[in-house]
Design a protein around this motif. Sequence first.
Motif, PDB file in Angstrom:
ATOM      1  N   LEU A 264       0.803  -1.217   0.000  1.00  0.00           N
ATOM      2  CA  LEU A 264       0.000   0.000   0.000  1.00  0.00           C
ATOM      3  C   LEU A 264       0.836   1.267   0.000  1.00  0.00           C
ATOM      4  O   LEU A 264       0.332   2.342  -0.315  1.00  0.00           O
ATOM      5  N   PHE A 265       2.117   1.176   0.347  1.00  0.00           N
ATOM      6  CA  PHE A 265       2.942   2.367   0.497  1.00  0.00           C
ATOM      7  C   PHE A 265       3.122   3.120  -0.812  1.00  0.00           C
ATOM      8  O   PHE A 265       2.961   4.337  -0.871  1.00  0.00           O
ATOM      9  N   THR A 270       3.652   8.121  -3.870  1.00  0.00           N
ATOM     10  CA  THR A 270       3.829   8.684  -5.209  1.00  0.00           C
ATOM     11  C   THR A 270       2.930   9.892  -5.417  1.00  0.00           C
ATOM     12  O   THR A 270       3.333  10.897  -6.014  1.00  0.00           O
ATOM     13  N   GLU A 271       1.706   9.799  -4.915  1.00  0.00           N
ATOM     14  CA  GLU A 271       0.715  10.854  -5.118  1.00  0.00           C
ATOM     15  C   GLU A 271       0.768  11.956  -4.066  1.00  0.00           C
ATOM     16  O   GLU A 271       0.138  12.998  -4.215  1.00  0.00           O
ATOM     17  N   MET A 272       1.500  11.744  -2.991  1.00  0.00           N
ATOM     18  CA  MET A 272       1.457  12.634  -1.831  1.00  0.00           C
ATOM     19  C   MET A 272       2.305  13.888  -2.028  1.00  0.00           C
ATOM     20  O   MET A 272       3.373  13.840  -2.635  1.00  0.00           O
ATOM     21  N   PHE A 276       3.619  16.557   3.384  1.00  0.00           N
ATOM     22  CA  PHE A 276       2.841  15.622   4.192  1.00  0.00           C
ATOM     23  C   PHE A 276       3.584  14.299   4.423  1.00  0.00           C
ATOM     24  O   PHE A 276       3.087  13.434   5.146  1.00  0.00           O
ATOM     25  N   ARG A 277       4.732  14.130   3.784  1.00  0.00           N
ATOM     26  CA  ARG A 277       5.386  12.829   3.749  1.00  0.00           C
ATOM     27  C   ARG A 277       5.744  12.313   5.150  1.00  0.00           C
ATOM     28  O   ARG A 277       5.496  11.141   5.460  1.00  0.00           O
ATOM     29  N   THR A 278       6.317  13.156   5.986  1.00  0.00           N
ATOM     30  CA  THR A 278       6.760  12.698   7.312  1.00  0.00           C
ATOM     31  C   THR A 278       5.584  12.188   8.142  1.00  0.00           C
ATOM     32  O   THR A 278       5.677  11.128   8.788  1.00  0.00           O
ATOM     33  N   MET A 279       4.485  12.925   8.143  1.00  0.00           N
ATOM     34  CA  MET A 279       3.323  12.518   8.921  1.00  0.00           C
ATOM     35  C   MET A 279       2.787  11.168   8.454  1.00  0.00           C
ATOM     36  O   MET A 279       2.540  10.265   9.263  1.00  0.00           O
ATOM     37  N   PHE A 280       2.626  11.009   7.153  1.00  0.00           N
ATOM     38  CA  PHE A 280       2.079   9.755   6.628  1.00  0.00           C
ATOM     39  C   PHE A 280       3.085   8.612   6.754  1.00  0.00           C
ATOM     40  O   PHE A 280       2.697   7.456   6.913  1.00  0.00           O
ATOM     41  N   ASN A 377      -3.409   3.742 -11.416  1.00  0.00           N
ATOM     42  CA  ASN A 377      -4.645   3.462 -10.675  1.00  0.00           C
ATOM     43  C   ASN A 377      -5.147   2.043 -10.928  1.00  0.00           C
ATOM     44  O   ASN A 377      -5.686   1.405 -10.018  1.00  0.00           O
ATOM     45  N   PHE A 378      -4.975   1.560 -12.151  1.00  0.00           N
ATOM     46  CA  PHE A 378      -5.438   0.216 -12.488  1.00  0.00           C
ATOM     47  C   PHE A 378      -4.685  -0.830 -11.669  1.00  0.00           C
ATOM     48  O   PHE A 378      -5.280  -1.721 -11.059  1.00  0.00           O
ATOM     49  N   TYR A 379      -3.351  -0.720 -11.688  1.00  0.00           N
ATOM     50  CA  TYR A 379      -2.544  -1.714 -10.973  1.00  0.00           C
ATOM     51  C   TYR A 379      -2.751  -1.606  -9.467  1.00  0.00           C
ATOM     52  O   TYR A 379      -2.877  -2.621  -8.776  1.00  0.00           O
ATOM     53  N   PHE A 380      -2.800  -0.379  -8.952  1.00  0.00           N
ATOM     54  CA  PHE A 380      -3.006  -0.223  -7.511  1.00  0.00           C
ATOM     55  C   PHE A 380      -4.376  -0.742  -7.091  1.00  0.00           C
ATOM     56  O   PHE A 380      -4.541  -1.264  -5.985  1.00  0.00           O
ATOM     57  N   GLY A 381      -5.360  -0.611  -7.960  1.00  0.00           N
ATOM     58  CA  GLY A 381      -6.679  -1.157  -7.641  1.00  0.00           C
ATOM     59  C   GLY A 381      -6.628  -2.658  -7.406  1.00  0.00           C
ATOM     60  O   GLY A 381      -7.257  -3.182  -6.478  1.00  0.00           O
TER      61      GLY A 381
END
Length: 426
Positions: A264-265, A270-272, A276-280, A377-381
């Motif tokens: 899930l990472f 990639t989209e973030m 916000f990177r450190t928090m997530f 999006n297809f592959y991540f789905g």
Amino acid sequence: MDFKFYKLLLLGGAVRLYFSGTSLASLIGNRVEFATPLNSFKRVQEGVFLLQQGIDPYRGDLVHETPLLLKALSGILLNYAQLLPILYILLDLCTGSLLYFLSRRFVEQKLQEQRLERKDYAKDTEELQYSADDNCNISELVLLAYLFNPLTIMSCIGLTSTVLSNLLLAMYLYAMIRRQLLVCLALLAFETVRSLYPVVLIAPLLLLFARHSVSRGIGILMLFATCCLAVVGANFLVMNSWNFLDGTLGFIFYFRDLQPNIGLFWYFFTEMFEHFRTMFLITFQLNATVLYLVPLSIKLRKEPLLLATVLVALMAVFRAYPSLGDVGFYLALLPLWRRCWKFMAHGFVVFTFFLITLSMMGALWHLWIYAGSANANFYFGATLAFCTGQIFLITDLLFAHVKREFCLYNGQKIMIDGEEARILLE
């Protein structure tokens, strides 16, 4: 051990040896579902080459295996590279054998527990209790589930270092079921320094060896920390540098490589937005390690092996760089809980999730990377649906265990106002 054990072991080795000589082996070694930045054989090769040339392999961002393993594999890679597939096959067969012996020992312990507790069981619960036949049946199912699972076979022929991780975890679980504390701590320390997330497996050891003693638990934690420091020190002696810490544990924690995988990472980071990177990053790593540790440890305090199984499964779902070889390992542990299967309500749903998503991953990857007619999006789905199916499986197993424990002492048929009641968990 009976003749059937050796026959299955030889057959499992023959299957791996056959496929290791085909083009499938090189294909699997390049597939992102099996080969990640952590376990890729190509990266291990690069690390061994740089080490032999006197170059620090951790100066760049390509090698992420520990110096001890690179040093151990260097002699084989440089002098007997053609025998390397056989070595990986033998390691995988050792993993299957350890799981087989683990399951036999586990059933024996369950039978001993039942002799002491049977007087408190309800009358209609014979099918929920372990029997003498399970000593053979469950161990054979575990062996079959590991040796002939396509996920473990392909992980082996692709020469991923997941084969070694599975072996270390199997050795740890076997030592745990035999109550060998020092061996467990040494194995767990080595694997923790390699891949970080197994640190959570200290919880089953604390439940097993220090359930009623806080001071003993603190002593075990200190001993584990000492073992980890010893492993780190041994790696330092190989490299004479501390760069490997950032190249292994640091690389995992900070998630520097956004290569797609079955986890899930990669998509989120990639989209973030960068601010916000450190928090997530902290949120995702907490989710992969300590978030479920305390509640699961409290609920499964009487079943350390089940706790270990669930934690290994959660690691395979939520870790930064998961692979299908990790999934194949914990699937092989599910037959240990065969007496809970009656209460598992989502078997068909989980099987469908696994079948469809695993089939779609290859096709969607081709459409995204090669054909250009799809996107991330297809592959991540497909990978997201696969992770969802795994969560269904884990929660279904936990609920089934709770229902079995309840029915053992209260009976399978509970009447309320003359009608049979349904057991629901909310």
